[in-house]
Every structure is written in structure tokens, then in C-alpha cells.
Design a protein around this motif. Structure first.
Motif, short mmCIF file in Angstrom:
data_model
loop_
_atom_site.label_atom_id
_atom_site.label_comp_id
_atom_site.label_asym_id
_atom_site.label_seq_id
_atom_site.Cartn_x
_atom_site.Cartn_y
_atom_site.Cartn_z
N SER B 216 71.98 -28.43 -85.09
CA SER B 216 70.99 -27.35 -85.10
C SER B 216 71.10 -26.48 -86.35
CB SER B 216 71.15 -26.49 -83.84
OG SER B 216 72.50 -26.12 -83.67
N GLN B 217 72.25 -26.54 -87.02
CA GLN B 217 72.42 -25.77 -88.27
C GLN B 217 71.44 -26.23 -89.35
OE1 GLN B 217 74.41 -23.17 -89.07
NE2 GLN B 217 75.02 -23.04 -86.93
N VAL B 218 71.01 -27.49 -89.27
CA VAL B 218 70.05 -28.00 -90.26
C VAL B 218 68.77 -27.17 -90.19
CG1 VAL B 218 68.62 -29.97 -90.95
CG2 VAL B 218 70.98 -30.34 -90.22
N ILE B 219 68.33 -26.91 -88.97
CA ILE B 219 67.09 -26.17 -88.78
C ILE B 219 67.29 -24.71 -89.19
CG2 ILE B 219 65.41 -25.38 -87.05
CD1 ILE B 219 66.26 -28.16 -85.61
N ILE B 220 68.44 -24.16 -88.82
CA ILE B 220 68.74 -22.77 -89.19
C ILE B 220 68.79 -22.62 -90.70
CG2 ILE B 220 70.52 -20.98 -89.06
CD1 ILE B 220 71.20 -22.17 -86.24
N SER B 221 69.43 -23.60 -91.35
CA SER B 221 69.55 -23.56 -92.81
C SER B 221 68.18 -23.66 -93.47
CB SER B 221 70.48 -24.68 -93.26
OG SER B 221 70.11 -25.16 -94.50
N THR B 222 67.30 -24.49 -92.90
CA THR B 222 65.94 -24.60 -93.45
C THR B 222 65.17 -23.29 -93.22
OG1 THR B 222 66.01 -26.91 -92.78
CG2 THR B 222 63.90 -26.08 -93.55
N ASN B 223 65.38 -22.67 -92.08
CA ASN B 223 64.73 -21.38 -91.80
C ASN B 223 65.08 -20.34 -92.86
OD1 ASN B 223 63.59 -22.31 -89.46
ND2 ASN B 223 65.15 -21.43 -88.11
N THR B 224 66.35 -20.29 -93.20
CA THR B 224 66.82 -19.21 -94.06
C THR B 224 66.85 -19.59 -95.53
OG1 THR B 224 69.09 -19.96 -93.73
CG2 THR B 224 68.29 -18.25 -92.23
N GLY B 225 66.84 -20.89 -95.82
CA GLY B 225 66.95 -21.33 -97.21
C GLY B 225 68.37 -21.25 -97.75
N VAL B 226 69.33 -21.02 -96.85
CA VAL B 226 70.74 -21.02 -97.26
C VAL B 226 71.26 -22.46 -97.21
CG1 VAL B 226 73.07 -20.23 -96.68
CG2 VAL B 226 71.12 -18.70 -96.36
N PRO B 227 71.89 -22.94 -98.30
CA PRO B 227 72.30 -24.35 -98.32
C PRO B 227 73.20 -24.72 -97.15
CG PRO B 227 72.58 -23.34 -100.49
CD PRO B 227 72.21 -22.24 -99.55
N LEU B 228 72.86 -25.84 -96.54
CA LEU B 228 73.61 -26.36 -95.40
C LEU B 228 75.08 -26.58 -95.73
CD1 LEU B 228 73.07 -27.55 -92.52
CD2 LEU B 228 72.75 -29.76 -93.62
N VAL B 229 75.33 -27.04 -96.95
CA VAL B 229 76.71 -27.39 -97.30
C VAL B 229 77.59 -26.16 -97.47
CG1 VAL B 229 76.16 -29.62 -98.34
CG2 VAL B 229 76.08 -27.56 -99.75
N LEU B 230 76.98 -24.97 -97.51
CA LEU B 230 77.81 -23.76 -97.60
C LEU B 230 78.21 -23.27 -96.21
CD1 LEU B 230 76.13 -21.66 -100.45
CD2 LEU B 230 78.17 -23.14 -100.54
N GLN B 231 77.65 -23.91 -95.16
CA GLN B 231 77.96 -23.49 -93.80
C GLN B 231 79.14 -24.29 -93.27
OE1 GLN B 231 74.54 -22.98 -91.40
NE2 GLN B 231 73.27 -22.33 -93.11
N LYS B 232 80.28 -23.64 -93.24
CA LYS B 232 81.54 -24.33 -92.89
C LYS B 232 81.50 -24.93 -91.49
CE LYS B 232 84.26 -23.75 -96.54
NZ LYS B 232 83.33 -22.98 -97.35
N GLU B 233 80.75 -24.26 -90.60
CA GLU B 233 80.76 -24.72 -89.21
C GLU B 233 79.69 -25.79 -88.94
OE1 GLU B 233 77.94 -21.23 -89.28
OE2 GLU B 233 79.60 -22.07 -90.41
N SER B 234 78.97 -26.19 -89.99
CA SER B 234 77.94 -27.21 -89.80
C SER B 234 78.51 -28.60 -90.00
CB SER B 234 76.78 -26.98 -90.78
OG SER B 234 76.00 -28.15 -90.87
N SER B 235 78.48 -29.41 -88.93
CA SER B 235 79.02 -30.76 -89.05
C SER B 235 78.17 -31.59 -90.01
CB SER B 235 79.06 -31.44 -87.68
OG SER B 235 77.75 -31.57 -87.18
N ALA B 236 76.84 -31.37 -89.98
CA ALA B 236 75.97 -32.11 -90.90
C ALA B 236 76.27 -31.71 -92.35
CB ALA B 236 74.50 -31.85 -90.56
#
Ligand code: ADP
Ligand code: MG
Lengths: 87, 276
Positions: B216-236
Motif C-alpha cells: 500500500s506504500q506504493v499508492i501512498i508514495s504516488t499520492n504524495t510524490g515522495v520517492p518509494l525508496v526513501l520509505q524504510k518501512e516499504s517492502s516494495a
């Protein structure tokens, strides 16, 4: 039937195996899809090869790809008028 | 380009196309994430949106309101590469070359793309091309200049079938692609209701580059425009980081297989409304 019940009991399902089989067949079929151009060339080549050994009626030779579950067959059907002499 | 200057890199950069045949399987997500991760590895990276007429990579990266020039302008020589390449705000060394929104795909052709990418190679270590769906002109334009290809699919029949078709087309161009399986739901795989990555690899028989979980972090990251790879808790996000490391030469980095965690699935289930 019993198998299905058992699977339900242990919460196991099988839809991915169905998917895998369907996928494998789909890929085989996709690759067997031959364009008309290829079929026409193949038709001519087969006529040429058979004509080396038999007198055939070139007009009636029929070429078909028959698909059935799991496999496809190339079917060539031609009446032979006579065998050619070796010399 | 707002400020900043492109550093020249010593060697010629690599052009990698990210493609799938089918739409909606994660090409744009993968391009943005792998691009960001390679930049975090210290590489000069350009990600290029090849979906002329339907641009998306800009919003996924949160750079949509900084576009002045686009790839068509750059290819046609109406602007310099430096002007079309938008510098990412958060990640050093990451640049986006956006698609144009008003043209159609015929405006570019494979020869022009090969020439353009030759210039890009001088400026960047990695150029990732986000290929549009389909196998027509947009695909040709994206594949023609590529040295390598990453094929992405989801564990579904239609997606794997399209991947197979695309792999065939890449082989015909002497490119041996690598595979990412995206949107894996481990709970469904374990239950026997989703093709496993082993099944997919067996059917496609190509080298695996990485496995990405439904997250679900993928969708959250797209919502905010914050890079997914900077989200430590995102498995994707973390999976994409390891994919980037593998692409960047760490060939022996083991491929992690997504594992189920019941609480996670409940969360997703509730979010998309299919939770029990
Ligand atoms: N691993 C994932 N987990 C959850 N959602 C994902 C994942 N990968 C992609 N998505 C979502 O799927 C949709 C399609 O992804 P996108 O990258 O735009 O695909 P494509 O570029 O191939 O059309 C987007 O809404 C994206 O947020
Ligand atoms: Mg896309």
C-alpha cells in the motif's frame, strides 16, 4: 470431490494451478499462430517436395492446422494420382 | 532545468528499457523507484518518460509542475538536454526527462531515439526508459536505443502472456531481458491462489532480477510524490533498492522472496475493501 473438500478444510486452494496450465497452453497456442503468408509458402514447399515422389493434384492439396486440447497438428491431405518411377 | 549542473561521467552510460507489453503492471513505478535507487547509489541517472501523449512518470515523481521542456523538444533540438532534464528535489543526481502531453507517439522514431540516447550516454551513468504499454511505435522507440531490458509482469495470466510476447520481441533484437515480478501477494501465493514467482520464471524461462510485493506504500508514495525508496518501512521500496543494486553490478545480492504477514494483508484488505 473429496480432494476438493480436504483442500477447503485445510484452507488450500488450487486456482493457481489452473492458471498455470491455462497460461502454458495459451503460450503454446500463441506461438502456433501462423500467418497466412507463412502458410502459403509452406503449402508451396510441401507441394514441391511431395511432387518429387508422387504425381499429385496440386490444386486439391489441403493444408490445415488443427488445434485440440494440449496439442496442435499440421494436417496435409492430398489425393495421390500415381507414384513416380525412380528413373 | 532549475539550477544545478550535470556532472559528466567518465564512461559511456547504459540505456535500460523497462517494458511489459501490458499496461498497469508497474513500469512507471519501477522506473521511478529503480532510478531513484541508482541515484542513491551515487550514479548520475536520467529517467525518461516514453509514453508520449500520456505522461505519468512526472506525477509519480512529484515533478509535474516543474516541466518546461520535454523529450520531443530535446529530440527535435528545440532545447538542450540540460533544459529538458528536471533535477529531482530530494535525490541528488536524479533527473527526469518528461514526455510531451500534446503529441502522439509517431512524432518520435527509433533512429532519432538512438541518436538522442547517444547524447544522453555522455551525461548519465544510467538512462532508464519508461516504455509505454503495447508493442507498437512507442515500444519500438523505447527498445531501439536500449542496451539492456527489464521486463516487468504481475503473477496473472494476461500479464505473463504479454511478457512472453515482449521477451520474444526483445530476443529478436538481440537483447536478453531480465524479469521483475511485481504485485506479489504472499498470502495468496501460499494459499495456492496466485502464481508463484517460480511458476512465472518457469513459464518465461528468463533470469530473475527481483520480486516486489503488493504494498500500500506504493499508492501512498504516488499520492504524495515522495520517492518509494526513501520509505524504510516499504517492502516494495526496499525490493526496488535491491533490484537497483543488482543492476548496478552486485550480481550476487540474494533475491528476497516476499513473505506473508497476516496483519499486513488485513490492512490492505481493509483498504481495498475485500478484507474478511
Ligand atoms: N507493488 C505494488 N503494490 C501496490 N500497488 C502497485 C505496485 N506496483 C504498482 N502499483 C500500482 O499499480 C498501478 C499501475 O502501476 P504503474 O507503475 O503506473 O504501471 P504501468 O506504468 O506499467 O502502467 C498504479 O496505481 C500503481 O500505484
Ligand atoms: Mg506507465
Amino acid at each position: 470431490m473429496l480432494n476438493g473438500w480436504l483442500k477447503k478444510l485445510v484452507g488450500k486452494s488450487d486456482s493457481k494451478n489452473v492458471a498455470k496450465k491455462r497460461l502454458q497452453f495459451a503460450l503454446i497456442y500463441d506461438k502456433l499462430e501462423v500467418s497466412d503468408e507463412v502458410l502459403i509458402k509452406l503449402h508451396q514447399d510441401i507441394v514441391d517436395v511431395i511432387s518429387r515422389y508422387f504425381e499429385i493434384d496440386k490444386e486439391t492439396l489441403k493444408l490445415d492446422i488443427r488445434k485440440s486440447e494440449g496439442k496442435s497438428a499440421l494436417v496435409v491431405n492430398t489425393p495421390i494420382l500415381s507414384a513416380k518411377r525412380p528413373f | 532545468m532549475a539550477g544545478g549542473s550535470l556532472k559528466r561521467c567518465a564512461l559511456e552510460g547504459k540505456i535500460i528499457v523497462i517494458t511489459s507489453g501490458k499496461g498497469g503492471v508497474g513500469k512507471t513505478t519501477a522506473t521511478a523507484s529503480i532510478g531513484a535507487a541508482l541515484a542513491l547509489e551515487g550514479k548520475q541517472v536520467a529517467v525518461v518518460d516514453m509514453d508520449i501523449g500520456l505522461r505519468n512518470l512526472d506525477v509519480v515523481m512529484g515533478l509535474e509542475n516543474r516541466i518546461v521542456f520535454n523529450i520531443v523538444d530535446a529530440v527535435k533540438g528545440k532545447c538542450k538536454i540540460k533544459q529538458a532534464a528536471i533535477k529531482d528535489r530530494r535525490i541528488e543526481n536524479l533527473y527526469l526527462i518528461p514526455a510531451s502531453q500534446s503529441d502522439n507517439k509517431d512524432i518520435l522514431n527509433p533512429e532519432a531515439m538512438v541518436r538522442f540516447c547517444k547524447e544522453l550516454r555522455k551525461e548519465f551513468d544510467y538512462v532508464l526508459l519508461d516504455c509505454p504499454a503495447g508493442i507498437e511505435r512507442g515500444f519500438e522507440n523505447s527498445v531501439a536505443p536500449a542496451d539492456e531490458a527489464v521486463v516487468i509482469c504481475t503473477p496473472e495470466i494476461s500479464s505473463v502472456r504479454d511478457a512472453d510476447r515482449v521477451i520474444g520481441l526483445l530476443y529478436a533484437r538481440s537483447i536478453t531481458p531480465k524479469l521483475i515480478v511485481n504485485r506479489i501477494v504472499p498470502e495468496m501465493v501460499e494459499k495456492g491462489d496466485m502464481l508463484s514467482h517460480e511458476d512465472v520464471v518457469e513459464v518465461l524461462s528468463i533470469e530473475l532480477l527481483g520480486l516486489v510485493e503488493m504494498d500500500s506504500q506504493v499508492i501512498i508514495s504516488t499520492n504524495t510524490g515522495v520517492p518509494l525508496v526513501l520509505q524504510k518501512e516499504s517492502s516494495a521500496g526496499q525490493a526496488f533498492r535491491r533490484i537497483a543494486m543488482r543492476l548496478n553490478g552486485q550480481k550476487n545480492l540474494p533475491i528476497e522472496i516476499p513473505q506473508s504477514s497476516k496483519s499486513f494483508w488485513k490492512r490492505v484488505g481493509q483498504k481495498i475493501g475485500i478484507g474478511k
